[in-house]
Write an enzyme that holds these catalytic residues in place. Structure first.
Site, short mmCIF file in Angstrom:
data_model
loop_
_atom_site.label_atom_id
_atom_site.label_comp_id
_atom_site.label_asym_id
_atom_site.label_seq_id
_atom_site.Cartn_x
_atom_site.Cartn_y
_atom_site.Cartn_z
N CYS A 42 0.84 -1.19 0.00
CA CYS A 42 0.00 0.00 0.00
C CYS A 42 0.89 1.25 0.00
CB CYS A 42 -0.91 0.00 1.23
SG CYS A 42 -2.08 1.39 1.23
N ARG A 46 2.81 4.92 6.39
CA ARG A 46 3.22 4.24 7.62
C ARG A 46 3.74 2.83 7.38
NH1 ARG A 46 -2.50 5.12 10.28
NH2 ARG A 46 -2.97 4.46 8.15
N HIS A 98 -2.20 -3.84 5.05
CA HIS A 98 -2.06 -3.43 6.45
C HIS A 98 -3.43 -3.16 7.05
CE1 HIS A 98 -2.85 0.95 5.88
NE2 HIS A 98 -2.52 0.64 4.64
N CYS A 101 -6.52 -0.02 6.74
CA CYS A 101 -6.16 0.58 5.45
C CYS A 101 -7.28 1.51 4.96
CB CYS A 101 -5.91 -0.54 4.43
SG CYS A 101 -5.49 0.07 2.79
ZN ZN Z 1 -3.50 1.23 2.94
#
Ligand code: ZN
Length: 209
Positions: A42, A46, A98, A101
């Site tokens: 993604c 982070r 993650h 998301c």
């Molecule tokens: Zn994401």
């Protein structure tokens, strides 16, 4: 401007720290790349792949987009995939989602967000296929996190359905495809699925070469 200058100053300090340890660091790095992994992750700030896996420059070929999607008409992703598999011959592809998301959250909403609706639609299709399971979870956070996992597994499946991957499987018995999910709250990666080159692909998606 200070924020931008900070990046450039940090870069100088980083480059110097590498040269301090090994004066040939960059001249060796500049020659070639032989990464062992293709990371499809993604775009979320982070989840920086090199940092969370403690890998060095040269170790990981990376493609990132919103919600780590493998869309069979995405020529950007397909070009990265083809180069990684056919030219760099990476033995491992990692699809990493993650929890929490934003892209997956958007797929669970009914609010239109404009252009991005069309990208998120790919996740909505996965949601629709698993609607009963996802809606069985009581809280929104749990529903999002389960769809995050299902989305990763769907993208792993999409990779195995590609002619690029199947051709490499037939010729060289690689790559292995790994579906992982990253927990923003703990910094820990979890394995969801591994697909090896001998896996059965449904005849609808199976190519002959
Ligand atoms: Zn994401």
């Amino acid at each position: 401007m200070d924020r931008i200058n900070r990046l450039l100053l940090e870069n100088k300090a980083w480059a110097q720290s590498k040269v301090d340890i090994d004066p040939q660091y960059f001249s060796k790095m500049a020659k070639d790349q032989t990464p062992q992994f293709l990371w499809i992750g993604c775009a979320d700030s982070r989840v920086p792949p090199s940092e969370i896996t403690n890998t060095d420059p040269g170790e990981m070929f990376v493609h990132r987009n919103i919600a780590n999607l493998v869309v069979h008409t995405d020529t950007n992703m397909l070009s990265v995939l083809q180069y990684a598999v056919e030219a760099l011959k990476v033995p491992h592809i990692i699809v990493c989602g993650h929890y929490n998301c934003g892209g997956v959250k958007a797929a669970l909403m009914q609010q239109s967000l404009g252009l991005i609706d069309n990208w998120v639609r790919n996740i909505k299709d996965t949601y629709f296929s698993h609607k009963f399971e996802v809606e069985n979870f009581k809280t929104e956070a749990e529903r999002v996190n389960r769809l995050v996992e299902l989305n990763v597994m769907e993208q792993v499946k999409n990779l195995s359905h590609s002619a690029i991957v199947q051709k490499a499987w037939a010729e060289r018995q690689v790559p292995f495809i790994h579906g992982w999910v990253y927990d923003l709250n703990t910094g820990i990666l979890k394995r969801l699925v591994t697909v090896d080159p001998n896996s059965n692909v449904d005849s609808a998606y199976h190519y002959k070469f």
